[in-house]
Design a protein around this motif. Structure first.
Motif, PDB file in Angstrom:
ATOM      1  N   SER A 119     -10.635   4.162   0.930  1.00 26.92           N
ATOM      2  CA  SER A 119      -9.505   3.229   0.939  1.00 26.92           C
ATOM      3  C   SER A 119      -9.829   1.959   1.708  1.00 26.92           C
ATOM      4  CB  SER A 119      -8.277   3.900   1.543  1.00 26.92           C
ATOM      5  OG  SER A 119      -8.481   4.226   2.909  1.00 26.92           O
TER       6      SER A 119
ATOM      7  N   PRO B 273     -13.440   0.204  -0.485  1.00 26.75           N
ATOM      8  CA  PRO B 273     -13.427   0.701  -1.876  1.00 26.75           C
ATOM      9  C   PRO B 273     -14.647   0.307  -2.690  1.00 26.75           C
ATOM     10  CG  PRO B 273     -11.847  -1.086  -1.573  1.00 26.75           C
ATOM     11  CD  PRO B 273     -12.306  -0.693  -0.209  1.00 26.75           C
TER      12      PRO B 273
ATOM     13  N   GLN C 189      -2.687   3.655   1.467  1.00 24.03           N
ATOM     14  CA  GLN C 189      -4.142   3.788   1.591  1.00 24.03           C
ATOM     15  C   GLN C 189      -4.725   4.477   0.359  1.00 24.03           C
ATOM     16  OE1 GLN C 189      -3.674   5.330   5.841  1.00 24.03           O
ATOM     17  NE2 GLN C 189      -5.773   4.563   5.900  1.00 24.03           N
ATOM     18  N   LEU C 190      -4.048   5.515  -0.108  1.00 22.46           N
ATOM     19  CA  LEU C 190      -4.538   6.207  -1.300  1.00 22.46           C
ATOM     20  C   LEU C 190      -4.568   5.272  -2.505  1.00 22.46           C
ATOM     21  CD1 LEU C 190      -2.765   9.698  -1.137  1.00 22.46           C
ATOM     22  CD2 LEU C 190      -5.028   9.059  -0.284  1.00 22.46           C
TER      23      LEU C 190
ATOM     24  N   ALA D  57      -5.206   2.269  -2.537  1.00 22.71           N
ATOM     25  CA  ALA D  57      -6.282   1.286  -2.389  1.00 22.71           C
ATOM     26  C   ALA D  57      -7.633   1.841  -2.833  1.00 22.71           C
ATOM     27  CB  ALA D  57      -6.367   0.806  -0.938  1.00 22.71           C
ATOM     28  N   ILE D  58      -7.697   3.153  -3.125  1.00 23.01           N
ATOM     29  CA  ILE D  58      -8.954   3.763  -3.560  1.00 23.01           C
ATOM     30  C   ILE D  58      -9.207   3.391  -5.016  1.00 23.01           C
ATOM     31  CG2 ILE D  58     -10.170   5.941  -3.947  1.00 23.01           C
ATOM     32  CD1 ILE D  58      -8.551   7.123  -1.632  1.00 23.01           C
TER      33      ILE D  58
ATOM     34  N   ILE E  59      -3.619   8.577  -6.030  1.00 26.49           N
ATOM     35  CA  ILE E  59      -4.861   7.810  -6.189  1.00 26.49           C
ATOM     36  C   ILE E  59      -4.936   7.309  -7.631  1.00 26.49           C
ATOM     37  CG2 ILE E  59      -7.385   7.937  -6.144  1.00 26.49           C
ATOM     38  CD1 ILE E  59      -7.105  10.086  -3.977  1.00 26.49           C
TER      39      ILE E  59
END
Length: 426
Positions: free
Chosen positions: A299, A302, A361-362, A364-365, A391
């Motif tokens: 995250s 990436p 954050q997830l 952003a993966i 995700i």
């Protein structure tokens, strides 16, 4: 201490769970009945090894899991190995924990040879002096009808099984000789001078080992573990990839500078190691703690990850993510620690205080991500599914008849899942 908690994977004492090039095992799962809980049990069987060296051996093994996946008991006869070419009666005895939900047991064989097994029997002392035999199909190893009850070794490892004169025979002549050392260790992984290196990164020395060539695949272990737990994965993965197995700070051979442990700190250690190795983009597999670290890394950076694979990861250390008894058990074990047990205290406390990973954050993966767990994991099923669904390129894989320790419970299926995912996104 035999307990295995949320992300505490007991330092590798269970060769029968991990796999690797030099041994094999077969097993079955049995639900622990309410009448058995808190009662003594014994597993017996007859074993006959036919081997060609002095370090190969055979035996039986048992592993019990409490509700949610914590391991309450494990024994693989490592201290009572059977080596003589004759039928030997084997026995493992213990007591069912009152929280136990499932028992795994079977046969184990180390090194090349021909191994025979017969007359498995599980008995429970339901009242004082009264041992009742559990009615289970296939325990007599009489013929091929027993196969449906057991998970047998895979032919892709060159292992063959058959029934001969009313007992199971496993031809393991294709196995390499055991790499047993004088200190009893049976794996070179995590202690290989030819493959091992140190990197001065992020204020500490990080130990890592490199195997194979090709696209880089980084392996991150769980809390209180080390590289040795990847004994089964490394040989096969390194045939197609450049495998970089890492000891996380304060664990294995890696150093420590006394800082408060966080998964963000672990992530920065790994990122600094990738910079040190001049690796611009990698595939990463993280188990438990390693999975938490992988989520943070992918995250925050990436563009540095081609794929991410996690097993038993969680976003926060509460009962929304983790089954309640696991956290309770962990608190109890920390309270029992002696004052000098600072390493365990720091590592285990990490599991109570971390991680704190947000849905943002997830999201952003960017890379394809395989989110894995066992169907009887310590991590709540709905929590694992939430991670996979949040995700953007998340994929979910739940292993049947497996716990938080799926790489041990179903090693061949687990390894194949990683290889399939990597191949799909090659």
């Amino acid at each position: 201490m035999r307990i295995l908690l949320l992300c505490l994977l007991f330092p590798f004492v269970a060769q029968a769970q991990v796999g690797g090039p030099g041994w094999g095992a077969f097993n079955r799962a049995v639900a622990v009945q309410d009448a058995w809980k808190g009662r003594p049990f014994r597993l017996t069987a007859r074993v006959r090894p036919q081997v060609t060296n002095s370090v190969s051996w055979a035996g039986i093994w048992v592993r019990n899991h409490a509700e949610g996946g914590a391991v309450s008991f494990f024994d693989n006869m490592q201290e009572k190995p059977v080596r003589e070419d004759k039928w030997t009666d084997c026995e493992i005895k213990s007591i069912f924990n009152k929280r136990d939900s499932v028992m795994y047991f079977g046969g184990l064989y180390i090194g090349p040879g021909r191994y025979a097994f017969d007359d498995f029997r599980l008995q429970v002392e339901t009242t004082a002096g009264n041992w009742e035999t559990a009615t289970l199909d296939g325990m007599g190893m009489d013929d091929t009808t027993a196969l449906s009850a057991w998970h047998m070794p895979g032919k892709n490892r060159g292992l063959q099984h058959a029934f001969d004169n009313g007992h199971l025979v496993i031809d393991a002549s294709s196995l390499p000789a055991s790499t047993e050392k004088k200190d009893g260790q049976k794996s070179i992984y995590g202690n290989n001078p030819q493959a091992g290196h140190y990197a001065n990164v992020n204020g500490i020395k990080v130990y890592y080992e490199v195997y194979g060539k090709g696209e880089p695949v980084v392996l991150l272990h769980g809390n209180s573990q080390a590289i040795i737990v990847f004994t089964y994965l490394i040989p096969e993965l390194s045939k197609k990839y450049k495998v970089i197995a890492v000891d996380t700070r304060l664990q294995g051979k890696s150093g420590d500078d006394g800082k408060r442990l966080t998964y963000e700190l672990f992530a920065e250690d790994v990122k600094a190691l990738l910079d040190h190795l001049k690796l611009k983009k990698v595939n990463l597999f993280g188990w438990s703690d390693g999975g938490n670290t992988g989520l943070i890394l992918a995250s925050k950076y990436p563009d540095r990850f081609k794929t991410l694979m996690t097993m038993g990861a969680n976003l926060q250390p509460d009962t929304n993510a983790v089954k309640p008894f696991v956290l309770e058990q962990l608190k109890t074990q920390i309270a029992k620690l002696q004052p000098e047990a600072t390493v365990n205290r720091r590592l285990w406390t990490l599991c109570l205080e971390e991680p704190h990973i947000s849905p943002e954050q997830l999201k952003a993966i960017k890379c394809p991500t395989l989110v894995m767990a066992g169907d009887d994991d310590m991590i709540r099923d709905e929590h694992t599914r939430f991670i996979a669904a949040t995700i953007p390129q998340g994929e979910l894989l739940i292993f049947e008849k497996a716990t938080h320790f799926a790489p041990f419970d179903v090693p061949e299926k687990f390894r194949q899942a990683l290889e399939d995912f990597l191949a799909k996104h090659k």
